[in-house]
Design a protein around this motif. Structure first.
Motif, PDB file in Angstrom:
ATOM      1  N   LEU A  28      29.355  33.616  32.281  1.00 50.58           N
ATOM      2  CA  LEU A  28      30.529  33.338  31.465  1.00 50.58           C
ATOM      3  C   LEU A  28      31.543  32.509  32.233  1.00 50.58           C
ATOM      4  O   LEU A  28      31.711  32.683  33.444  1.00 50.58           O
ATOM      5  CB  LEU A  28      31.200  34.646  31.031  1.00 50.58           C
ATOM      6  N   ALA A  29      32.239  31.629  31.515  1.00 54.37           N
ATOM      7  CA  ALA A  29      33.369  30.896  32.091  1.00 54.37           C
ATOM      8  C   ALA A  29      34.564  31.851  32.140  1.00 54.37           C
ATOM      9  O   ALA A  29      34.540  32.927  31.536  1.00 54.37           O
ATOM     10  CB  ALA A  29      33.688  29.678  31.228  1.00 54.37           C
ATOM     11  N   ARG A  30      35.600  31.465  32.829  1.00 51.17           N
ATOM     12  CA  ARG A  30      36.780  32.334  32.959  1.00 51.17           C
ATOM     13  C   ARG A  30      37.407  32.693  31.612  1.00 51.17           C
ATOM     14  O   ARG A  30      38.019  33.739  31.464  1.00 51.17           O
ATOM     15  CB  ARG A  30      37.826  31.692  33.867  1.00 51.17           C
ATOM     16  N   VAL A  76      33.824  41.566  27.105  1.00 49.74           N
ATOM     17  CA  VAL A  76      35.083  42.306  27.243  1.00 49.74           C
ATOM     18  C   VAL A  76      35.093  43.069  28.566  1.00 49.74           C
ATOM     19  O   VAL A  76      36.098  43.071  29.294  1.00 49.74           O
ATOM     20  CB  VAL A  76      35.283  43.268  26.047  1.00 49.74           C
ATOM     21  N   SER A  77      33.979  43.696  28.915  1.00 52.16           N
ATOM     22  CA  SER A  77      33.899  44.472  30.157  1.00 52.16           C
ATOM     23  C   SER A  77      33.983  43.584  31.388  1.00 52.16           C
ATOM     24  O   SER A  77      34.642  43.933  32.367  1.00 52.16           O
ATOM     25  CB  SER A  77      32.610  45.289  30.181  1.00 52.16           C
ATOM     26  N   VAL A  78      33.328  42.428  31.345  1.00 50.77           N
ATOM     27  CA  VAL A  78      33.384  41.500  32.485  1.00 50.77           C
ATOM     28  C   VAL A  78      34.807  41.000  32.688  1.00 50.77           C
ATOM     29  O   VAL A  78      35.317  40.995  33.813  1.00 50.77           O
ATOM     30  CB  VAL A  78      32.422  40.305  32.275  1.00 50.77           C
ATOM     31  N   LEU A  79      35.441  40.592  31.610  1.00 52.90           N
ATOM     32  CA  LEU A  79      36.805  40.073  31.731  1.00 52.90           C
ATOM     33  C   LEU A  79      37.771  41.157  32.214  1.00 52.90           C
ATOM     34  O   LEU A  79      38.653  40.893  33.034  1.00 52.90           O
ATOM     35  CB  LEU A  79      37.264  39.475  30.402  1.00 52.90           C
ATOM     36  N   ARG A  80      37.576  42.388  31.751  1.00 52.07           N
ATOM     37  CA  ARG A  80      38.433  43.506  32.195  1.00 52.07           C
ATOM     38  C   ARG A  80      38.195  43.814  33.676  1.00 52.07           C
ATOM     39  O   ARG A  80      39.140  44.012  34.434  1.00 52.07           O
ATOM     40  CB  ARG A  80      38.151  44.756  31.341  1.00 52.07           C
ATOM     41  N   ALA A  81      36.921  43.842  34.099  1.00 53.80           N
ATOM     42  CA  ALA A  81      36.605  44.102  35.508  1.00 53.80           C
ATOM     43  C   ALA A  81      37.188  43.002  36.392  1.00 53.80           C
ATOM     44  O   ALA A  81      37.733  43.280  37.467  1.00 53.80           O
ATOM     45  CB  ALA A  81      35.100  44.226  35.705  1.00 53.80           C
ATOM     46  N   ALA A  82      37.096  41.739  35.948  1.00 50.81           N
ATOM     47  CA  ALA A  82      37.659  40.630  36.722  1.00 50.81           C
ATOM     48  C   ALA A  82      39.169  40.771  36.830  1.00 50.81           C
ATOM     49  O   ALA A  82      39.746  40.508  37.886  1.00 50.81           O
ATOM     50  CB  ALA A  82      37.283  39.300  36.075  1.00 50.81           C
ATOM     51  N   GLN A  83      39.805  41.226  35.762  1.00 46.85           N
ATOM     52  CA  GLN A  83      41.253  41.432  35.780  1.00 46.85           C
ATOM     53  C   GLN A  83      41.622  42.549  36.765  1.00 46.85           C
ATOM     54  O   GLN A  83      42.542  42.406  37.562  1.00 46.85           O
ATOM     55  CB  GLN A  83      41.735  41.777  34.372  1.00 46.85           C
ATOM     56  N   VAL A  84      40.893  43.643  36.723  1.00 49.60           N
ATOM     57  CA  VAL A  84      41.181  44.777  37.602  1.00 49.60           C
ATOM     58  C   VAL A  84      40.950  44.405  39.063  1.00 49.60           C
ATOM     59  O   VAL A  84      41.762  44.726  39.936  1.00 49.60           O
ATOM     60  CB  VAL A  84      40.321  46.005  37.213  1.00 49.60           C
ATOM     61  N   LEU A  85      39.832  43.713  39.347  1.00 53.29           N
ATOM     62  CA  LEU A  85      39.504  43.367  40.725  1.00 53.29           C
ATOM     63  C   LEU A  85      40.214  42.105  41.210  1.00 53.29           C
ATOM     64  O   LEU A  85      40.229  41.820  42.401  1.00 53.29           O
ATOM     65  CB  LEU A  85      37.985  43.213  40.886  1.00 53.29           C
ATOM     66  N   GLY A  86      40.748  41.309  40.289  1.00 51.97           N
ATOM     67  CA  GLY A  86      41.471  40.101  40.667  1.00 51.97           C
ATOM     68  C   GLY A  86      40.580  38.962  41.096  1.00 51.97           C
ATOM     69  O   GLY A  86      41.044  38.046  41.780  1.00 51.97           O
TER      70      GLY A  86
END
Length: 118
Positions: A28-30, A76-86
């Protein structure tokens, strides 16, 4: 955990670990759009038979493919994990018809090159 349960989990993972099964790969792209996609290579499916307490391998007509509902849940899970981990993440997940998506592992992507090429 009972010993046969541990063996069942190992048995279910074996085809993936030994390379007989290659899962579908979606990058996925950002913004969450699909950037690249590689189909699965899978001639059989492994499932746990609770009656026999054994892993059973069955031929499949075609490899599984992420439908829109599952891809959206993963996105949704990938984007949320990326947000949490930065940072961008690589996730491993499973899908059960009764319980839906389960994230097995999420970790930062450490390499600059994609698994699909530059």
């Amino acid at each position: 955990m009972r010993p046969w349960v541990i063996e069942a989990v190992r048995g279910l993972c074996a085809p993936l670990v030994d390379g007989r099964v290659v899962p579908e790969h979606v990058e996925l792209a950002r913004d969450g759009s699909v950037r690249r996609r590689r189909p699965a290579r899978q001639a059989f499916a492994a499932r746990f038979d609770p009656v026999r307490r054994a892993v059973v391998e069955e031929e499949t007509a075609e490899p599984p493919h992420l439908d829109t509902e599952r891809l959206d849940a993963v996105r949704v899970s990938v984007l949320r994990a990326a947000q949490v981990l930065g940072t961008p993440v690589d996730i491993e997940w499973s899908w059960h018809p009764d319980t839906g998506l389960t994230i097995l592992q999420a970790r930062p992507i450490t390499g600059r090159r994609s698994a699909l090429g530059p």
